[in-house]
Design a protein around this motif. Structure first.
Motif, mmCIF file in Angstrom:
data_model
loop_
_atom_site.group_PDB
_atom_site.id
_atom_site.type_symbol
_atom_site.label_atom_id
_atom_site.label_comp_id
_atom_site.label_asym_id
_atom_site.label_seq_id
_atom_site.Cartn_x
_atom_site.Cartn_y
_atom_site.Cartn_z
ATOM 1 N N LEU A 50 0.945 -1.297 -0.090
ATOM 2 C CA LEU A 50 -0.208 0.245 -0.206
ATOM 3 C C LEU A 50 0.922 0.941 -0.491
ATOM 4 O O LEU A 50 0.791 2.084 -0.828
ATOM 5 C CB LEU A 50 -0.472 0.017 0.953
ATOM 6 N N LYS A 51 1.949 0.973 0.850
ATOM 7 C CA LYS A 51 2.947 2.555 0.951
ATOM 8 C C LYS A 51 3.456 2.603 -0.375
ATOM 9 O O LYS A 51 3.747 3.556 -1.017
ATOM 10 C CB LYS A 51 3.677 2.443 1.847
ATOM 11 N N ARG A 52 3.666 1.993 -0.789
ATOM 12 C CA ARG A 52 4.843 1.663 -2.314
ATOM 13 C C ARG A 52 4.137 2.273 -3.721
ATOM 14 O O ARG A 52 4.766 3.557 -4.047
ATOM 15 C CB ARG A 52 5.299 0.088 -2.820
ATOM 16 N N ILE A 53 2.512 1.510 -3.125
ATOM 17 C CA ILE A 53 2.181 2.521 -4.321
ATOM 18 C C ILE A 53 1.239 3.422 -4.260
ATOM 19 O O ILE A 53 1.229 4.996 -4.947
ATOM 20 C CB ILE A 53 0.536 1.390 -3.963
ATOM 21 N N GLU A 54 1.077 4.819 -2.808
ATOM 22 C CA GLU A 54 0.969 5.737 -2.410
ATOM 23 C C GLU A 54 2.123 6.597 -2.719
ATOM 24 O O GLU A 54 1.967 6.864 -3.296
ATOM 25 C CB GLU A 54 0.525 5.505 -0.982
ATOM 26 N N GLN A 55 3.020 5.877 -2.956
ATOM 27 C CA GLN A 55 4.205 6.661 -3.077
ATOM 28 C C GLN A 55 4.341 6.696 -4.368
ATOM 29 O O GLN A 55 5.096 8.252 -4.882
ATOM 30 C CB GLN A 55 5.962 6.102 -2.362
ATOM 31 N N ILE A 56 4.621 5.942 -5.063
ATOM 32 C CA ILE A 56 4.491 6.265 -6.753
ATOM 33 C C ILE A 56 3.027 7.428 -6.825
ATOM 34 O O ILE A 56 3.639 8.268 -8.053
ATOM 35 C CB ILE A 56 4.477 4.894 -7.962
ATOM 36 N N VAL A 57 1.991 7.302 -6.916
ATOM 37 C CA VAL A 57 0.702 8.139 -6.605
ATOM 38 C C VAL A 57 1.613 9.503 -6.353
ATOM 39 O O VAL A 57 1.434 10.505 -6.799
ATOM 40 C CB VAL A 57 -0.753 7.583 -6.074
ATOM 41 N N ARG A 58 2.191 10.017 -5.089
ATOM 42 C CA ARG A 58 2.464 11.103 -4.694
ATOM 43 C C ARG A 58 3.760 11.754 -5.821
ATOM 44 O O ARG A 58 3.611 12.840 -6.075
ATOM 45 C CB ARG A 58 3.032 10.540 -3.114
ATOM 46 N N GLU A 59 4.796 11.342 -6.362
ATOM 47 C CA GLU A 59 5.562 11.354 -7.083
ATOM 48 C C GLU A 59 5.636 11.924 -8.225
ATOM 49 O O GLU A 59 5.712 13.254 -8.735
ATOM 50 C CB GLU A 59 6.428 9.820 -6.921
ATOM 51 N N GLU A 60 4.043 10.743 -8.923
ATOM 52 C CA GLU A 60 3.486 11.799 -9.961
ATOM 53 C C GLU A 60 2.817 12.959 -10.097
ATOM 54 O O GLU A 60 2.594 13.463 -10.702
ATOM 55 C CB GLU A 60 3.177 10.412 -10.399
ATOM 56 N N GLN A 61 1.989 13.152 -8.785
ATOM 57 C CA GLN A 61 1.383 13.871 -8.235
ATOM 58 C C GLN A 61 2.157 15.408 -8.429
ATOM 59 O O GLN A 61 2.288 16.365 -9.147
ATOM 60 C CB GLN A 61 0.591 14.123 -7.456
ATOM 61 N N ASP A 62 3.030 15.080 -7.362
ATOM 62 C CA ASP A 62 4.928 16.210 -7.319
ATOM 63 C C ASP A 62 5.179 16.665 -8.216
ATOM 64 O O ASP A 62 5.176 17.816 -9.130
ATOM 65 C CB ASP A 62 5.328 15.588 -5.852
ATOM 66 N N ARG A 63 5.377 16.093 -9.044
ATOM 67 C CA ARG A 63 6.286 15.864 -11.009
ATOM 68 C C ARG A 63 5.162 16.836 -11.580
ATOM 69 O O ARG A 63 5.430 17.799 -12.156
ATOM 70 C CB ARG A 63 6.342 14.504 -11.613
ATOM 71 N N ALA A 64 3.713 16.403 -11.385
ATOM 72 C CA ALA A 64 2.605 17.174 -12.262
ATOM 73 C C ALA A 64 2.202 18.448 -11.649
ATOM 74 O O ALA A 64 1.692 19.537 -12.494
ATOM 75 C CB ALA A 64 1.758 16.953 -12.734
ATOM 76 N N GLY A 65 3.045 18.853 -11.021
ATOM 77 C CA GLY A 65 3.112 20.462 -9.519
ATOM 78 C C GLY A 65 1.598 20.084 -9.337
ATOM 79 O O GLY A 65 1.524 21.475 -8.671
ATOM 80 N N CYS A 66 1.305 19.674 -8.323
ATOM 81 C CA CYS A 66 0.231 18.953 -7.415
ATOM 82 C C CYS A 66 0.934 19.158 -6.179
ATOM 83 O O CYS A 66 1.803 18.430 -5.824
ATOM 84 C CB CYS A 66 -0.428 18.132 -7.906
ATOM 85 N N GLN A 67 0.276 19.862 -5.312
ATOM 86 C CA GLN A 67 1.188 20.064 -4.145
ATOM 87 C C GLN A 67 0.146 19.302 -3.121
ATOM 88 O O GLN A 67 -1.407 19.413 -2.720
ATOM 89 C CB GLN A 67 0.704 21.912 -3.477
ATOM 90 N N GLU A 68 0.638 18.760 -1.868
ATOM 91 C CA GLU A 68 0.133 17.476 -0.846
ATOM 92 C C GLU A 68 0.090 18.619 0.844
ATOM 93 O O GLU A 68 0.726 19.740 0.451
ATOM 94 C CB GLU A 68 1.146 15.864 -0.547
ATOM 95 N N VAL A 69 -1.495 18.539 0.262
ATOM 96 C CA VAL A 69 -2.091 18.957 1.474
ATOM 97 C C VAL A 69 -2.514 17.416 3.004
ATOM 98 O O VAL A 69 -2.683 16.077 2.052
ATOM 99 C CB VAL A 69 -2.931 19.747 2.206
ATOM 100 N N LEU A 70 -3.192 17.490 3.484
ATOM 101 C CA LEU A 70 -3.736 16.471 4.110
ATOM 102 C C LEU A 70 -5.271 17.115 5.508
ATOM 103 O O LEU A 70 -4.716 18.013 6.296
ATOM 104 C CB LEU A 70 -2.674 15.666 5.770
ATOM 105 N N MET A 71 -6.434 17.118 4.543
ATOM 106 C CA MET A 71 -7.727 16.553 4.924
ATOM 107 C C MET A 71 -7.989 16.120 6.226
ATOM 108 O O MET A 71 -7.763 14.733 6.316
ATOM 109 C CB MET A 71 -8.749 17.561 4.253
ATOM 110 N N PRO A 72 -8.848 16.976 7.019
ATOM 111 C CA PRO A 72 -8.919 15.325 8.055
ATOM 112 C C PRO A 72 -10.705 14.997 7.506
ATOM 113 O O PRO A 72 -10.655 14.762 6.026
ATOM 114 C CB PRO A 72 -9.806 16.458 9.312
ATOM 115 N N THR A 73 -10.687 13.185 8.063
ATOM 116 C CA THR A 73 -11.380 12.725 7.478
ATOM 117 C C THR A 73 -12.805 12.217 8.055
ATOM 118 O O THR A 73 -13.938 12.330 7.518
ATOM 119 C CB THR A 73 -10.917 10.513 7.984
ATOM 120 N N ILE A 74 -13.162 13.446 9.253
ATOM 121 C CA ILE A 74 -14.345 13.972 9.668
ATOM 122 C C ILE A 74 -14.139 15.630 9.569
ATOM 123 O O ILE A 74 -13.812 16.095 9.539
ATOM 124 C CB ILE A 74 -14.774 13.845 11.473
ATOM 125 N N GLN A 75 -15.799 14.761 8.900
ATOM 126 C CA GLN A 75 -15.710 16.886 8.266
ATOM 127 C C GLN A 75 -17.385 17.244 8.902
ATOM 128 O O GLN A 75 -18.017 16.644 9.614
ATOM 129 C CB GLN A 75 -15.662 16.951 6.563
#
Ligand code: 5CA
Length: 438
Positions: A50-75
């Motif tokens: 799961l972590k490996r897949i998450e990391q590939i997703v993250r790297e390609e989002q970053d590469r495209a210029g998208c910035q990572e945030v973290l929003m809560p699960t409870i809204q």
């Protein structure tokens, strides 16, 4: 990691509750355990993937210029009432009352929350475009959770959001995500085909689902066979370039999910080029214009001083679903075959005779060298029958098996097996190390 100390609760028998191969193999390989319907715990082996897949997703989002945030699960329900989706979402939304009787919910997606964050601080066209994403657990109270983590109630999603001044800008963002998705899935060894799709409860005018072809998929899909021969990673992408030609190439042939299927167009494809099968949706991109910016008042000033709502899109990837999708696409009768990029360990080091000084000495030495070289290795140091060890390693599917037995080691040799092809080589220890560290 020494297998004698590793928490790997594999199963010898096929679990009866699993209907599809990925679910069966994930349970048998000790990757997940069901906590309640559609809700799973991730055990060490599964969590690594799961972590490996998450990391590939993250790297390609970053590469495209998208910035990572973290929003809560409870809204809070407030924003969802403003967008009108508090009612629209119906029973799929898990609604919670806090101790003050305030209406809360476990987020099924985040358009409202991110639009509110954006609206609170962005005022001018000069601050555009913006692309933000997070990787967070979602909850959807699915009527029929099934196939293990493929259709869970709780699942890990990467969801990204774009904010632009106008349609032209939003389209550029859409293209960036489209290309980033092609790269992301290809890096995991998957062939994902973008298909015209129905936007469903997210809404909007333009939408593609990224589909892995698999008989066990949930959606009926129709496409031109030509897509299976496209190769996207061959291209180096500069996200500042005009990406439209790539998107055009990847939408040039017919491909549609059931809801968007046009039988007449499909029949124009030569019969031997038609693919009517099933597929797994691993990603979904949407352009929805001002659907959220209007009710949530995400407005910016234009160069002429006018106040306009921004144009938005959202872009999801099923991170936890991908673990199952990779297995559906890559397994055989003996078990999982992990593509190198997502494998939980690169090498399985198998000591065939744990009581033997020469074997154990050689294994300890190889184990140390691999670890020093930064290679992730699962070292089977247990006193078990060779047949049981081979079966277990084929089941968990590590790309390489490095097998050390008394006869070989007397001649200074080990055996190196490639899980994907079954190819075996007798090599010196140094030559085997050189291959797996290459
Ligand atoms: N807000 C948009 C995009 S950010 C959105 O929620 N899109 S979605 O509904 O299509 O979900 C995005 C991806 O999450 C899907 O393509 C799918 O891969 C994954 N997904 C959706 N529902 C589930 C589920 N119940 N279990 C596992 N994965 C899911």
């Amino acid at each position: 990691m020494r297998l004698s100390a590793y928490f790997l609760p594999t199963l010898k028998e096929n679990p009866t509750e699993a209907q599809i191969v990925s679910h069966r193999l994930m349970l048998r390989a000790g990757m997940i355990r069901q906590a309640s319907a559609g809700i799973y715990s991730w055990l060490p082996l599964g969590f690594r993937v799961l972590k490996r897949i998450e990391q590939i997703v993250r790297e390609e989002q970053d590469r495209a210029g998208c910035q990572e945030v973290l929003m809560p699960t409870i809204q809070s329900a407030d924003l969802w009432k403003k967008s009108g989706r508090y009612d629209d979402y119906g029973k799929e939304m898990l609604r919670i009352l806090d101790r003050h009787d305030r209406e809360m919910l476990y987020g099924p997606t985040n358009e409202e929350l991110i639009t509110d964050i954006f609206a609170a601080s962005v005022r001018s066209y000069k601050e555009l475009p913006r692309m933000l994403y997070h990787i967070q657990w979602k909850f959807r109270d699915e009527v029929r959770p099934r196939f293990g983590i493929m259709r869970g109630r709780e699942f890990l999603m990467k969801d990204a959001y774009s904010f632009d001044l106008d349609f032209a800008g939003a389209k550029r963002a859409y293209h960036k995500f489209f290309v980033a998705y092609l790269r992301t899935f290809a890096r995991m060894g998957l062939k994902a085909i973008p298909m015209a799709a129905d936007p469903g409860p997210i809404g909007g005018d333009m939408s593609h689902e990224f589909i892995i072809l698999a008989e066990t998929g949930e959606s009926a899909v129709y496409c031109h066979k030509g897509y299976t021969e496209f190769d996207v990673l061959a291209r180096d992408v500069d996200y500042e370039d005009d990406l439209e030609p790539i998107v055009e190439h990847w939408t040039s042939l017919y491909a549609a999910t059931d809801e968007k299927h046009d039988a007449a167009r499909f029949e124009q494809i030569p019969p031997d080029q038609r693919v009517a099968t099933r597929g797994i949706e691993v990603g979904h991109v949407f352009y929805f214009g001002t659907k959220y910016s209007k009710p949530l008042n995400a407005v910016v000033s234009t160069p002429s001083g006018e106040q306009v709502p921004v144009h938005g899109g959202s872009y999801g990837i099923g991170v936890s679903r991908l673990v199952g999708a990779v297995i559906e696409a890559s397994h055989d009768d003996a078990g999982i075959i992990w593509p190198d990029a997502v494998a939980p360990f690169k090498v399985g080091l198998i000591n065939l005779k744990a009581g033997d000084t020469a074997c154990t000495g050689a294994c300890d030495d190889i184990y140390g060298k691999l670890r020093n070289a930064g290679i992730e290795v699962l070292y089977d140091d247990r006193d078990e029958r060779p047949g049981a060890k081979f079966a277990e390693f084929d089941l968990i599917g590590l790309p390489w098996q490095l097998i050390v037995g008394p006869r070989g080691i007397a001649a200074g040799k080990v055996e190196l097996k490639r899980r994907a092809t079954g190819e075996r080589q007798e090599l010196s220890i140094d030559a085997a190390l050189a291959q797996v560290t290459a």
